[in-house]
Design a protein around this motif. Structure first.
Motif, mmCIF file in Angstrom:
data_model
loop_
_atom_site.group_PDB
_atom_site.id
_atom_site.type_symbol
_atom_site.label_atom_id
_atom_site.label_comp_id
_atom_site.label_asym_id
_atom_site.label_seq_id
_atom_site.Cartn_x
_atom_site.Cartn_y
_atom_site.Cartn_z
ATOM 1 N N THR A 1 0.780 -1.242 -0.019
ATOM 2 C CA THR A 1 0.057 -0.041 0.046
ATOM 3 C C THR A 1 0.896 1.374 0.007
ATOM 4 O O THR A 1 0.274 2.496 -0.352
ATOM 5 C CB THR A 1 -0.910 0.163 1.258
ATOM 6 N N TYR B 1 -2.989 3.486 -5.415
ATOM 7 C CA TYR B 1 -4.258 3.367 -4.867
ATOM 8 C C TYR B 1 -5.423 2.722 -5.981
ATOM 9 O O TYR B 1 -6.316 2.013 -5.661
ATOM 10 C CB TYR B 1 -4.936 4.330 -4.000
ATOM 11 N N ALA C 1 -1.535 -4.548 5.377
ATOM 12 C CA ALA C 1 -1.178 -3.437 5.219
ATOM 13 C C ALA C 1 -0.681 -2.734 6.484
ATOM 14 O O ALA C 1 -1.166 -3.036 7.315
ATOM 15 C CB ALA C 1 -2.314 -2.688 4.479
ATOM 16 N N TRP D 1 -3.371 2.810 4.733
ATOM 17 C CA TRP D 1 -4.411 2.735 3.944
ATOM 18 C C TRP D 1 -5.208 4.127 3.625
ATOM 19 O O TRP D 1 -5.517 4.409 2.629
ATOM 20 C CB TRP D 1 -5.676 1.941 4.814
ATOM 21 N N TYR E 1 -5.873 4.600 -0.590
ATOM 22 C CA TYR E 1 -6.932 3.479 -0.510
ATOM 23 C C TYR E 1 -8.242 3.750 -0.038
ATOM 24 O O TYR E 1 -9.372 2.955 -0.391
ATOM 25 C CB TYR E 1 -6.016 2.309 -0.190
ATOM 26 N N ALA E 2 -8.197 4.524 1.039
ATOM 27 C CA ALA E 2 -9.558 4.439 1.889
ATOM 28 C C ALA E 2 -10.496 5.358 0.834
ATOM 29 O O ALA E 2 -11.750 4.899 1.023
ATOM 30 C CB ALA E 2 -9.363 5.364 3.169
ATOM 31 N N ARG F 1 -11.233 -6.967 9.940
ATOM 32 C CA ARG F 1 -10.089 -6.181 10.211
ATOM 33 C C ARG F 1 -9.360 -6.659 11.288
ATOM 34 O O ARG F 1 -9.583 -6.833 12.263
ATOM 35 C CB ARG F 1 -10.292 -4.675 10.690
ATOM 36 N N TRP G 1 -6.680 -7.076 6.291
ATOM 37 C CA TRP G 1 -8.277 -6.512 5.810
ATOM 38 C C TRP G 1 -8.706 -7.657 5.062
ATOM 39 O O TRP G 1 -7.992 -8.073 3.967
ATOM 40 C CB TRP G 1 -8.241 -5.351 5.131
#
Ligand SMILES: C[S@@+](CC[C@H](N)C(=O)[O-])C[C@H]1O[C@@H](n2cnc3c(N)ncnc32)[C@H](O)[C@@H]1O
Length: 213
Positions: A136, A141, A161, A166, A171-172, A189, A208
């Protein structure tokens, strides 16, 4: 090829790739580092993320499944999955030399050199699951959209990750986009753990698990 550029110690080598200014330079640095990567981070006593990811995979996947290892590198995750009985493994990575090391291990049924920040040449829905470990901070992303395309509906994506990356690496936001579109859903998670307790104790990792629709 540029071996003299490789920093002298392990910590500096990790830092050197993380700080590559762009995608092309990152790939070049991994090509240079490939032959020494396993010696630097491949210790099963220290690099715990591949083993923890493989353990998580045994709870969610079955050995007959076709699994993509995205950002497979030298195949440390593939080795851990293979050890747990998974046999249909495809490695994707943009570093030819990292993939070259992975190939010598004989654990992947296919290996493809590709840039995961773009749509790959692989067919949509070609995998039952996709795993990705330690990527990550480096793989852009946008790759999450490609992962959701590659995994068939009903399949799984499992990420190991570094905590915080994240959000930090965007990525979020893509996850929110894919969740809103009904394509992905986070179902688990895992408990945070030290990814490399001896050499890089500051890196805390989370695993995740996501369902693909
Ligand atoms: C830290 S290594 C992790 C390798 C392996 N998953 C492991 O846990 O040992 C990150 C890998 O991502 C690959 N990578 C980085 N950016 C990429 C991109 N845009 N497309 C494909 N692979 C990429 C690098 O070549 C490298 O092998």
């Amino acid at each position: 090829m540029g071996q003299e550029e490789l920093p002298d110690n392990q910590a500096d080598r990790v830092d050197w790739v993380i700080r590559a200014p762009d995608n092309q330079e990152l790939r070049r640095r991994y090509d240079i580092w490939a032959a020494q990567y396993d010696g630097d981070v491949g210790s099963v006593d220290d690099y715990l993320a591949p083993l923890e990811l493989a353990k998580t995979a045994t709870r969610h996947l079955t050995p007959d499944m076709r699994i993509i290892d995205a950002g497979a590198g030298t195949g440390l995750v593939g080795e851990a999955l293979h050890h747990e009985g998974f046999k249909h493994l495809t490695a994707l990575d943009f570093s030819e030399n990292m993939l070259g090391i992975a190939r010598t291990k004989g654990i992947y049924t296919a290996l493809h050199q590709c840039d995961l920040s773009q749509q790959t040449a692989l067919d949509a829905d070609c995998a039952d699951a996709l795993v990705s470990c330690g990527t990550t901070t480096q793989v852009p992303y946008a790759s999450l959209r490609e992962y959701a395309r590659l995994v068939r509906p009903g399949g799984k994506i499992i990420f190991a990750a570094v905590q915080g990356t994240w959000d930090e690496f965007g990525y979020a936001d893509v996850l929110t986009e894919l969740e809103s579109a009904g394509k992905l859903r986070v179902t688990e998670r895992g408990k945070p753990f030290q990814m490399m307790p001896t050499t890089e104790p500051q890196f805390i990792c989370e695993i995740w698990v996501m369902d693909v629709s």
